[in-house]
Scaffold this motif. Structure first.
Motif, PDB file in Angstrom:
ATOM      1  N   ASN A 101       0.835  -1.199   0.000  1.00  0.00           N
ATOM      2  CA  ASN A 101       0.000   0.000   0.000  1.00  0.00           C
ATOM      3  C   ASN A 101       0.871   1.250   0.000  1.00  0.00           C
ATOM      4  O   ASN A 101       1.577   1.539   0.970  1.00  0.00           O
ATOM      5  N   LYS A 102       0.789   2.026  -1.108  1.00  0.00           N
ATOM      6  CA  LYS A 102       1.633   3.195  -1.243  1.00  0.00           C
ATOM      7  C   LYS A 102       1.341   4.234  -0.157  1.00  0.00           C
ATOM      8  O   LYS A 102       2.254   4.873   0.366  1.00  0.00           O
ATOM      9  N   VAL A 103       0.084   4.417   0.174  1.00  0.00           N
ATOM     10  CA  VAL A 103      -0.291   5.407   1.186  1.00  0.00           C
ATOM     11  C   VAL A 103       0.350   5.075   2.521  1.00  0.00           C
ATOM     12  O   VAL A 103       0.878   5.953   3.214  1.00  0.00           O
ATOM     13  N   GLU A 104       0.335   3.792   2.885  1.00  0.00           N
ATOM     14  CA  GLU A 104       0.935   3.387   4.149  1.00  0.00           C
ATOM     15  C   GLU A 104       2.453   3.569   4.131  1.00  0.00           C
ATOM     16  O   GLU A 104       3.062   3.961   5.136  1.00  0.00           O
ATOM     17  N   ILE A 105       3.061   3.298   2.977  1.00  0.00           N
ATOM     18  CA  ILE A 105       4.515   3.477   2.858  1.00  0.00           C
ATOM     19  C   ILE A 105       4.876   4.958   2.959  1.00  0.00           C
ATOM     20  O   ILE A 105       5.844   5.334   3.634  1.00  0.00           O
ATOM     21  N   GLU A 106       4.091   5.814   2.301  1.00  0.00           N
ATOM     22  CA  GLU A 106       4.320   7.258   2.381  1.00  0.00           C
ATOM     23  C   GLU A 106       4.173   7.772   3.812  1.00  0.00           C
ATOM     24  O   GLU A 106       4.951   8.612   4.271  1.00  0.00           O
ATOM     25  N   LYS A 107       3.168   7.270   4.493  1.00  0.00           N
ATOM     26  CA  LYS A 107       2.936   7.675   5.878  1.00  0.00           C
ATOM     27  C   LYS A 107       4.116   7.255   6.756  1.00  0.00           C
ATOM     28  O   LYS A 107       4.588   8.038   7.606  1.00  0.00           O
ATOM     29  N   ALA A 108       4.600   6.036   6.554  1.00  0.00           N
ATOM     30  CA  ALA A 108       5.742   5.546   7.330  1.00  0.00           C
ATOM     31  C   ALA A 108       6.988   6.394   7.055  1.00  0.00           C
ATOM     32  O   ALA A 108       7.761   6.707   7.970  1.00  0.00           O
ATOM     33  N   LEU A 109       7.179   6.779   5.783  1.00  0.00           N
ATOM     34  CA  LEU A 109       8.337   7.596   5.440  1.00  0.00           C
ATOM     35  C   LEU A 109       8.250   8.980   6.078  1.00  0.00           C
ATOM     36  O   LEU A 109       9.242   9.506   6.598  1.00  0.00           O
ATOM     37  N   SER A 110       7.053   9.572   6.049  1.00  0.00           N
ATOM     38  CA  SER A 110       6.862  10.894   6.657  1.00  0.00           C
ATOM     39  C   SER A 110       7.207  10.859   8.142  1.00  0.00           C
ATOM     40  O   SER A 110       7.912  11.743   8.657  1.00  0.00           O
ATOM     41  N   ASN A 111       6.726   9.850   8.839  1.00  0.00           N
ATOM     42  CA  ASN A 111       7.020   9.715  10.274  1.00  0.00           C
ATOM     43  C   ASN A 111       8.514   9.477  10.510  1.00  0.00           C
ATOM     44  O   ASN A 111       9.107  10.003  11.463  1.00  0.00           O
ATOM     45  N   TYR A 112       9.117   8.672   9.639  1.00  0.00           N
ATOM     46  CA  TYR A 112      10.539   8.351   9.785  1.00  0.00           C
ATOM     47  C   TYR A 112      11.410   9.595   9.621  1.00  0.00           C
ATOM     48  O   TYR A 112      12.336   9.831  10.406  1.00  0.00           O
ATOM     49  N   LEU A 113      11.104  10.414   8.607  1.00  0.00           N
ATOM     50  CA  LEU A 113      11.910  11.603   8.343  1.00  0.00           C
ATOM     51  C   LEU A 113      11.749  12.659   9.432  1.00  0.00           C
ATOM     52  O   LEU A 113      12.654  13.467   9.651  1.00  0.00           O
ATOM     53  N   LYS A 114      10.613  12.650  10.115  1.00  0.00           N
ATOM     54  CA  LYS A 114      10.451  13.562  11.249  1.00  0.00           C
ATOM     55  C   LYS A 114      11.378  13.158  12.387  1.00  0.00           C
ATOM     56  O   LYS A 114      11.926  14.007  13.091  1.00  0.00           O
ATOM     57  N   ARG A 115      11.549  11.837  12.595  1.00  0.00           N
ATOM     58  CA  ARG A 115      12.427  11.343  13.652  1.00  0.00           C
ATOM     59  C   ARG A 115      13.897  11.373  13.254  1.00  0.00           C
ATOM     60  O   ARG A 115      14.767  11.546  14.095  1.00  0.00           O
ATOM     61  N   CYS A 116      14.154  11.184  11.951  1.00  0.00           N
ATOM     62  CA  CYS A 116      15.534  11.090  11.467  1.00  0.00           C
ATOM     63  C   CYS A 116      15.741  12.048  10.287  1.00  0.00           C
ATOM     64  O   CYS A 116      15.980  11.606   9.156  1.00  0.00           O
ATOM     65  N   PRO A 117      15.651  13.344  10.522  1.00  0.00           N
ATOM     66  CA  PRO A 117      15.751  14.301   9.418  1.00  0.00           C
ATOM     67  C   PRO A 117      17.117  14.319   8.745  1.00  0.00           C
ATOM     68  O   PRO A 117      17.252  14.823   7.627  1.00  0.00           O
ATOM     69  N   GLU A 118      18.129  13.765   9.405  1.00  0.00           N
ATOM     70  CA  GLU A 118      19.474  13.740   8.822  1.00  0.00           C
ATOM     71  C   GLU A 118      19.612  12.689   7.722  1.00  0.00           C
ATOM     72  O   GLU A 118      20.556  12.738   6.922  1.00  0.00           O
ATOM     73  N   ASN A 119      18.682  11.729   7.673  1.00  0.00           N
ATOM     74  CA  ASN A 119      18.746  10.673   6.676  1.00  0.00           C
ATOM     75  C   ASN A 119      17.970  11.060   5.426  1.00  0.00           C
ATOM     76  O   ASN A 119      16.864  11.593   5.510  1.00  0.00           O
ATOM     77  N   GLU A 120      18.545  10.771   4.264  1.00  0.00           N
ATOM     78  CA  GLU A 120      17.931  11.151   2.992  1.00  0.00           C
ATOM     79  C   GLU A 120      17.285   9.912   2.351  1.00  0.00           C
ATOM     80  O   GLU A 120      17.978   9.037   1.831  1.00  0.00           O
ATOM     81  N   VAL A 121      15.959   9.860   2.417  1.00  0.00           N
ATOM     82  CA  VAL A 121      15.198   8.734   1.877  1.00  0.00           C
ATOM     83  C   VAL A 121      14.035   9.299   1.068  1.00  0.00           C
ATOM     84  O   VAL A 121      13.382  10.260   1.483  1.00  0.00           O
ATOM     85  N   SER A 122      13.754   8.697  -0.095  1.00  0.00           N
ATOM     86  CA  SER A 122      12.642   9.145  -0.935  1.00  0.00           C
ATOM     87  C   SER A 122      11.957   7.934  -1.550  1.00  0.00           C
ATOM     88  O   SER A 122      12.517   6.829  -1.578  1.00  0.00           O
ATOM     89  N   ILE A 123      10.734   8.144  -2.053  1.00  0.00           N
ATOM     90  CA  ILE A 123      10.006   7.065  -2.721  1.00  0.00           C
ATOM     91  C   ILE A 123       9.406   7.583  -4.022  1.00  0.00           C
ATOM     92  O   ILE A 123       9.168   8.784  -4.179  1.00  0.00           O
ATOM     93  N   GLU A 124       9.180   6.657  -4.947  1.00  0.00           N
ATOM     94  CA  GLU A 124       8.503   6.972  -6.210  1.00  0.00           C
ATOM     95  C   GLU A 124       7.789   5.729  -6.702  1.00  0.00           C
ATOM     96  O   GLU A 124       8.135   4.600  -6.325  1.00  0.00           O
ATOM     97  N   GLU A 125       6.791   5.937  -7.526  1.00  0.00           N
ATOM     98  CA  GLU A 125       6.016   4.815  -8.065  1.00  0.00           C
ATOM     99  C   GLU A 125       6.655   4.300  -9.344  1.00  0.00           C
ATOM    100  O   GLU A 125       7.201   5.055 -10.148  1.00  0.00           O
ATOM    101  N   GLN A 126       6.537   2.983  -9.534  1.00  0.00           N
ATOM    102  CA  GLN A 126       6.979   2.346 -10.775  1.00  0.00           C
ATOM    103  C   GLN A 126       5.993   1.214 -11.080  1.00  0.00           C
ATOM    104  O   GLN A 126       6.166   0.079 -10.639  1.00  0.00           O
ATOM    105  N   GLY A 127       4.926   1.556 -11.799  1.00  0.00           N
ATOM    106  CA  GLY A 127       3.856   0.592 -12.030  1.00  0.00           C
ATOM    107  C   GLY A 127       3.165   0.256 -10.720  1.00  0.00           C
ATOM    108  O   GLY A 127       2.736   1.144  -9.978  1.00  0.00           O
ATOM    109  N   ASP A 128       3.099  -1.038 -10.403  1.00  0.00           N
ATOM    110  CA  ASP A 128       2.475  -1.442  -9.143  1.00  0.00           C
ATOM    111  C   ASP A 128       3.491  -1.530  -8.001  1.00  0.00           C
ATOM    112  O   ASP A 128       3.160  -1.985  -6.903  1.00  0.00           O
TER     113      ASP A 128
END
Length: 350
Positions: A101-128
């Motif tokens: 579930n992309k929405v759940e992954i995005e939500k997890a990333l948002s929470n993670y970056l708030k706790r670990c702003p020094e880490n550079e992580v991003s997501i993008e879609e590629q088909g499914d």
């Protein structure tokens, strides 16, 4: 060598230029030379820095293989894992392909970056699929603490997800529970602190995961290890055996070289010291090589140059380069040394 030859002086020794072209991978060419040719009495390689490298830490590459397996629980599947690009540098990039579930992954990333702003992580879609990318800072693997390991960052984020416990899950679990943050091999019983031989510092074991890939049957992790004096191949094998059952991997030591130590009182080394002192503004000393040079390839060999004390060592880093004036000075030192060697009637071997 050409400069010395053009002097047309009487020579008492034969000098050979041995060129290896695979220093960053397996030394198939140099191994073939050692197996089939007469070896020199002594040698040096301009494969490090000045003044004189008479000792080097050991070297090992260890490959871990995790089989693909069908997961029994979880909602986010790791399909592929990558990190690199080379085994002997700390990875600046790592990525994972996820199905979930992309929405759940995005939500997890948002929470993670708030706790670990020094880490550079991003997501993008590629088909499914959802592609997760982590960025770090590359550096030579002999100094893993100077970089930022993108594979560690990727694994650190992925543990926040409800992962399906397939083979890739155990890769991430191993990285987070055993590998991450351990630069000296304490988890594997390889940490000995600083070691000294005849009063000369051999530093300590340094190691890290440097490469990760997905292949047809599963996933591979590669460790690069720079072991100190007193750590041997059987110690590395014993260390990695500790976790193979609990994390479900097999492993093999792909490449291994012992520690190098050359007595600094040998005549051919003392001559280098004199040449360096007489022709540079610096005072010679004897150094420990944290990486691996071609000095390990031949008996009675040291590394000598080409990086001088007044310049930054940019080996394996972005925009790798050297100063032109220093390149000329190094060439002069090598020429003076070769001239003195061929003129000498002494063995110099020691």
């Amino acid at each position: 060598m050409m400069a010395v030859k053009e002097l047309e002086i009487d020579t008492n020794k034969k000098v050979q230029l041995i060129i290896g072209t695979q220093e960053e991978v397996k030394w198939i060419d140099i191994d073939a030379y050692v197996a089939n040719c007469q070896l020199p009495d002594f040698s040096f390689t301009p494969d490090g820095d000045f003044p004189i490298g008479n000792r080097e830490k050991g070297y090992a590459d260890v490959e871990l293989r995790f089989n693909k397996r069908i997961g029994e629980s979880g909602s986010v599947e790791i399909v592929e894992l990558y990190g690199g690009p080379t085994i002997n540098s700390i990875p600046s990039i790592a990525s994972g392909k996820l199905r979930g579930n992309k929405v759940e992954i995005e939500k997890a990333l948002s929470n993670y970056l708030k706790r670990c702003p020094e880490n550079e992580v991003s997501i993008e879609e590629q088909g499914d699929l959802v592609i997760v990318k982590a960025k770090g800072v590359a550096t030579h693997s002999s100094f893993p603490e100077k970089g930022v390991n993108a594979i560690w960052i990727l694994a650190d984020f992925l543990k926040e997800l409800d992962l399906i416990n397939n083979g890739a899950y155990y890769v991430v679990k191993f990285i987070n529970e055993v590998a991450a943050g351990d630069f000296e091999g304490a988890s594997f019983g390889l940490a000995k602190g600083n070691v000294y031989v005849n009063g000369e510092d051999m530093h300590k074991t340094m190691m890290a995961i440097t490469f990760m890939e997905t292949y047809e049957d599963g996933y591979k992790l590669f460790y690069n290890i720079r072991q100190t004096y007193g750590i041997y191949e059987e110690d590395i094998e014993e260390g990695f055996s500790k976790y193979s059952d609990s994390y479900g991997y097999t492993f093999k030591i792909e490449d291994y070289m012992d520690v190098l130590y050359i007595d600094s009182n040998k005549p051919f080394v003392k001559l280098m010291e004199d040449i360096y002192n007489d022709n540079t503004p610096w005072t010679s000393c004897f150094k420990l090589g944290h990486g691996t040079s071609y000095a390990k390839a031949l008996p009675n060999s040291v590394y000598w140059g080409p990086v001088f004390p007044n310049e930054e060592d940019l080996c394996h880093e972005a925009n790798e380069r050297t100063k032109f004036d220093n390149l000329i000075l190094a060439t002069k030192l090598f020429s003076y040394y070769l001239a003195e060697v061929v003129l000498s009637k002494e063995s110099l071997k020691g």
